[in-house]
Scaffold this motif. Structure first.
Motif, short mmCIF file in Angstrom:
data_model
loop_
_atom_site.label_atom_id
_atom_site.label_comp_id
_atom_site.label_asym_id
_atom_site.label_seq_id
_atom_site.Cartn_x
_atom_site.Cartn_y
_atom_site.Cartn_z
N GLY A 123 37.59 48.89 48.72
CA GLY A 123 37.20 48.21 49.94
C GLY A 123 36.87 49.13 51.10
O GLY A 123 36.83 48.72 52.24
N LYS A 124 36.65 50.39 50.79
CA LYS A 124 36.37 51.35 51.87
C LYS A 124 34.89 51.32 52.23
O LYS A 124 34.06 50.75 51.52
N GLY A 125 34.58 51.96 53.37
CA GLY A 125 33.21 51.99 53.84
C GLY A 125 32.28 52.64 52.83
O GLY A 125 32.68 53.55 52.11
N PHE A 126 31.05 52.16 52.81
CA PHE A 126 30.09 52.72 51.85
C PHE A 126 29.70 54.13 52.25
O PHE A 126 29.57 55.02 51.42
N ILE A 127 29.45 54.31 53.57
CA ILE A 127 29.06 55.65 54.01
C ILE A 127 30.33 56.36 54.49
O ILE A 127 30.74 56.24 55.64
N ALA A 128 30.97 57.07 53.57
CA ALA A 128 32.24 57.73 53.86
C ALA A 128 31.96 59.18 54.25
O ALA A 128 31.86 60.06 53.40
N ILE A 129 31.80 59.38 55.55
CA ILE A 129 31.35 60.70 56.03
C ILE A 129 32.26 61.85 55.56
O ILE A 129 31.74 62.87 55.10
N LEU A 168 20.33 62.01 52.06
CA LEU A 168 20.40 61.74 50.62
C LEU A 168 21.68 60.97 50.28
O LEU A 168 21.64 59.91 49.63
N GLN A 169 22.81 61.47 50.77
CA GLN A 169 24.09 60.85 50.40
C GLN A 169 24.24 59.46 51.02
O GLN A 169 24.69 58.53 50.37
N SER A 170 23.85 59.34 52.30
CA SER A 170 24.01 58.04 52.96
C SER A 170 23.09 57.01 52.32
O SER A 170 23.49 55.86 52.10
N TRP A 171 21.88 57.43 51.98
CA TRP A 171 20.93 56.49 51.38
C TRP A 171 21.42 56.03 50.02
O TRP A 171 21.47 54.82 49.72
#
Lengths: 204, 475
Positions: free
Chosen positions: A88-94, A73-76
């Motif tokens: 500018g950080k990654g979209f999928i911020a684990i 859900l969160q990654s999508w």
């Protein structure tokens, strides 16, 4: 007419005597229908020869499902559906997904397991339980023996039960109406006949 | 029958039998409520309605009714939220953590403590909802639901959203845990019912539970795993609440010590509230044999320990602010102690760090009116702690021209009163209609009072035990 006496009901006052009695009876080949106790008695399930509960596996399965759903859900949402540029950080911020993943794991696991428990044990608000002796939820341990499933005669079983420490041995049968256990019958009986059996003294 | 050990005080005193436990716990449920109960209920309903009037007024006219200004934009709302959530930690801590540690003294207090947890979380959840101004929209926008804006989703990087998930998970899992514990006791009340309506209602609540060995086996597994799940959950909730502050860049909030410090504070205030409620319930319901002096001592000691942890956290925070060399951070902490809000800071220090130290004295931790007084003091102190963290960090921002002082309005006060009314109304309803002590669990520890594990302390002599219950113990 239906047969009247189906069960022998042994009443025990002490948990240790009960566990010993269960072991002794099973050794003699007596088939015990079920034991009803007012609180969980340890080692009783071993004495009765039950398999270990599968609830831990249900909890794990549902928990794993929760983890998967939370991560997907969160990654999508954050990575594909509507990506947002934040510094500018990654979209999928684990690391940011850890708290919610944990919460949803616990949520799925707890509800899945509790649901499995209620469904598998057939516990529901409109269930009409078969009760052998109302004192089972107060201070007595109740052992029910199905006479039809045992080769020993009623008298032999009665003596056996008394030998292993039962305080009382009673007969109990359920009428056809009680066995079907329809909720509507139960409610209408309750309001037409009133409460007929209780662990307390009935007044009037 | 109860077996009384010579070496340790039993968990249940007074030579109670299984039957006595059922009678003592079911009596208040089956009897008509006392005058005191009606008085208490009337007072809580009055607080609920009086506070509800102001809450309604605030919802109608907007949060401008509160004393917030352009610098202090969070004050009583979030203070009350954190305070109630903190109180809501003790129940799960008692029932879950103490279950995992096999602390059997928890059995007679866990039911009421869990009820308190659930009601406190309800009171807490009101604050983030109403502070949105338009809660009917905000309540929905806080959830990741598909919508017609794109879909435009919630931000999963935000600690405020983590909080939404943490609080709702905590509330619902606590509710399940509480309900599963209640099922066997509802069955007891059902089996004792002599009138059709109680038989029907408690029958439905008991889900047809009949105490069969197989059901108990699964039940035990479920309770243990729920305890195992709730333990990290309860720690995660206040950790995430603290991240609402700790992940910001406001001096005074931006500290890594917040999560453990908030969790310790939550246990501290939660146990204080359990003491406040249980000391009264114990007296009114004559539960002195179940909630014994030893229980009260144990809880007082937990208050002392967590109070000391909180005290160390206050000092650490201060030292780290100095050590960091960041002027803004240093100013924030000096300002807390000596600025306009010095009175709040020193009330917090006195109530939270100094007052619980009195329990090192045995005479004081066995004096019930005194413990009751300290439990209230601790809760006042914990409210000040949140107020100090929130308001003093905000009222001096980076621009001296916007430095302001926060003054609460009557609406601030009455909205807080509303949550008290709600809390006590729910608790009184619980105390009347639900069994306040977990009968099944107390029955299961009745025999354990003499088990080997407990034979390490010698606190009871045979003289105080009734003749019939004495057992010869060779030492």
């Amino acid at each position: 007419m239906e047969k009247n006496t189906n069960y022998l009901v042994g009443v025990f006052g002490d948990q240790d005597i009960l566990v010993k009695a269960v072991k002794a009876l099973r050794k003699k080949g007596v088939k015990i229908y079920e034991v009803f106790t007012p609180y969980p008695v340890h080692f009783l399930e071993d004495a009765l020869g039950y398999k270990r509960s599968w609830m831990p596996r249900a909890a794990f399965g549902f928990g794993a499902l929760g983890t998967t759903c939370a991560i997907l859900l969160q990654s999508w949402i954050m990575g594909y559906e509507w990506p947002m540029i934040i510094g500018g950080k990654g979209f999928i911020a684990i690391p940011d997904f850890v708290p919610i993943t944990f919460e949803l794991t616990v949520l799925f696991s707890a509800f899945g397991m509790a649901g499995s428990f209620f469904v598998s044990q057939d516990l529901k608000p409109h269930k009409v339980p078969q009760i052998f002796d109302r004192r089972q939820s107060d201070d007595k341990h109740i052992m029910a023996i199905d006479l039809a499933k045992n080769s020993l005669s009623e008298d032999e079983l009665k003596t056996l039960l008394q030998e292993v420490g039962a305080e009382e041995v009673n007969n109990k049968s359920f009428t056809e109406r009680e066995k079907k256990a329809s909720f509507f019958d139960y409610v209408s009986d309750l309001f037409t006949k009133g409460v007929t059996d209780s662990a307390r003294e009935l007044k009037g | 029958m109860q077996i009384v050990s010579k070496v340790r005080e039993p968990l249940v005193t007074g030579g109670k039998t299984y039957k006595d436990i059922t009678e003592d716990v079911c009596r208040p449920v089956e009897a008509n409520p006392s005058k005191g109960w009606f008085g208490g209920m009337a007072l809580s309903l009055f607080l609920l309605l009086a506070g509800g009037y102001y809450l309604g007024d605030m919802l109608w006219n907007g949060i401008g009714r509160w004393g917030l200004n352009k610098t202090v934009q969070w004050a009583w709302d979030i203070t009350n939220f954190v305070w109630w959530v903190g109180i809501g930690h003790a129940g799960t801590l008692i029932s879950a953590v103490l279950l995992l540690f096999r602390q059997k003294w928890r059995t007679s207090i866990n039911r009421a403590a869990e009820a308190m947890t659930i009601f406190a979380v309800i009171c807490a959840a009101i604050w983030p909802v109403v502070h949105m101004g338009r809660p009917w929209i905000g309540g929905i926008w806080a959830l990741p639901l598909p919508n017609t804006y794109g879909s435009l989703w919630v931000n999963f990087n935000s600690p405020l959203l983590w909080d939404v998930f943490a609080i709702s998970t905590y509330f619902s899992v606590s509710l399940v845990f509480w309900f599963i514990g209640l099922v066997p006791d509802f069955a007891t009340i059902r089996d004792r019912a002599i009138k059709p309506i109680p038989r029907l209602i408690y029958g439905a609540l008991s889900m047809g539970f009949n105490g069969s060995a197989k059901t108990w086996m699964h039940y035990e597994a479920v309770s243990l795993i729920l305890a195992g799940l709730s333990t990290p959950l309860v720690l995660s909730v206040h950790t995430i609440v603290s991240m609402d502050f700790a992940t910001s860049v406001i001096p005074g909030w931006h500290t890594t010590i917040f999560p453990p410090y908030f969790v310790a504070g939550a246990i501290f205030s939660g146990f204080a509230m359990v003491l406040t409620l249980m000391l009264v319930t114990r007296k009114l319901y004559k539960l002195e044999d179940y909630i014994t002096m030893e229980h009260i001592e144990m809880m007082s000691l937990v208050v002392t320990i967590t109070g000391s942890v909180v005290g160390i956290a206050y000092i650490t925070e201060f030292v780290i602010a100095w050590y960091s060399g960041v002027e803004y951070e240093q100013y924030a902490f000096v300002n807390r102690m000596t600025g306009q809000y010095w009175w709040a800071y020193w009330s917090m220090m006195a109530c939270n760090v100094i007052s619980p130290q009195v329990f090192y004295v045995k005479k004081l931790r066995t004096n019930i009116p005194f413990i009751f007084f300290i439990s209230i003091v601790v809760n006042i102190g914990m409210w000040f702690e949140r107020f100090v963290i929130i308001v003093t960090s905000l009222h001096r921002d980076y621009l001296p021209s916007s430095w302001l002082y926060f003054n609460p309005t009557i609406t601030d006060v009455m909205c807080y009163v509303f949550t008290f009314g709600l809390f006590f109304t729910l608790f009184l309803a619980f105390a009347k209609y639900f069994p306040v002590v977990n009968m099944a669990e107390v029955k299961s520890v009745l025999k354990d009072s003499d088990s080997k594990v407990y034979k390490s302390r010698r606190t009871i002599s045979n003289e105080v035990v009734p003749e019939a219950d004495r057992v010869p113990v060779d030492l």
